[in-house]
Design an enzyme around this catalytic site. Sequence first.
Site, PDB file in Angstrom:
ATOM      1  N   CYS A  81       4.799 -18.468  31.663  1.00  0.00           N
ATOM      2  CA  CYS A  81       4.110 -19.288  30.673  1.00  0.00           C
ATOM      3  C   CYS A  81       4.929 -20.542  30.334  1.00  0.00           C
ATOM      4  O   CYS A  81       4.990 -21.468  31.131  1.00  0.00           O
ATOM      5  CB  CYS A  81       3.744 -18.461  29.443  1.00  0.00           C
ATOM      6  SG  CYS A  81       2.485 -19.256  28.396  1.00  0.00           S
ATOM      7  N   HIS A 188       2.017 -13.329  31.274  1.00  0.00           N
ATOM      8  CA  HIS A 188       3.180 -12.657  30.675  1.00  0.00           C
ATOM      9  C   HIS A 188       3.311 -11.210  31.176  1.00  0.00           C
ATOM     10  O   HIS A 188       2.928 -10.273  30.474  1.00  0.00           O
ATOM     11  CB  HIS A 188       3.031 -12.605  29.152  1.00  0.00           C
ATOM     12  CG  HIS A 188       3.092 -13.926  28.464  1.00  0.00           C
ATOM     13  ND1 HIS A 188       4.248 -14.441  27.945  1.00  0.00           N
ATOM     14  CD2 HIS A 188       2.134 -14.846  28.192  1.00  0.00           C
ATOM     15  CE1 HIS A 188       4.007 -15.614  27.379  1.00  0.00           C
ATOM     16  NE2 HIS A 188       2.725 -15.878  27.522  1.00  0.00           N
ATOM     17  N   GLU A 190       5.839  -9.442  31.173  1.00  0.00           N
ATOM     18  CA  GLU A 190       6.775  -8.704  30.321  1.00  0.00           C
ATOM     19  C   GLU A 190       6.069  -7.986  29.178  1.00  0.00           C
ATOM     20  O   GLU A 190       6.673  -7.119  28.531  1.00  0.00           O
ATOM     21  CB  GLU A 190       7.847  -9.654  29.764  1.00  0.00           C
ATOM     22  CG  GLU A 190       7.398 -10.602  28.668  1.00  0.00           C
ATOM     23  CD  GLU A 190       6.710 -11.858  29.170  1.00  0.00           C
ATOM     24  OE1 GLU A 190       6.454 -12.763  28.351  1.00  0.00           O
ATOM     25  OE2 GLU A 190       6.433 -11.940  30.392  1.00  0.00           O
TER      26      GLU A 190
END
Length: 208
Positions: A81, A188, A190
């Site tokens: 991002c 994302h 994560e």
Amino acid sequence: MSSPTVGVLALQGNVREHVAALTAAGATAVPVRRPAELDAVDGIVLPGGESTTMSKLLDAFELLEPLRARLRAGLPAYGSCAGMILLAGEILDGRPDQHQLGGLDVVVRRNAFGRQVDSFETDLDLDGLDGGPIHAVFIRAPWVEKTGGDVDVLAAVPHVTSDGRSAGEAAGRAVAVRQGPVLATSFHPELTGDRRVHALFVDMVRAG
């Protein structure tokens, strides 16, 4: 290099989540806030956050030029991002005082998917990942508008999202790219618990 040391730029953004994902992928993950800490890593992750803020903090913490130099020297890097925006050679809709690291020969449109209320999720096929599509979370995300000849597009937005909605103007836009040792995604990984993107990057660091 069985357990490479991978830094996570720890000035702002999803630092803890990236550290956990990298650790699960077999790396020794460490936060990076100072040039000496950058010197000690085999790869670097630039997390999601706010790209203009991160740009200013890179300058304030005297990391901007050292990081540019290490990227030019071939340091493996992954940006998610805001990290993709920082790595891009050129951005659209950015601030005039925003710094670019120039690790990727791409043109990126900042906040391309709209405001926070326009964030969405969908499943993506990503080249280089086994195990089927990856569930991607987009939060005020960029997309790639143009790529140089040495950049591989690994994933693009499908015309119909996994919940059956039309992707509209986002359809076909590149949202995961790689150029040599540099990887970037608009989304994302994560945040989802799927560690495959981080495992891919750790393998890139080992190879580097």
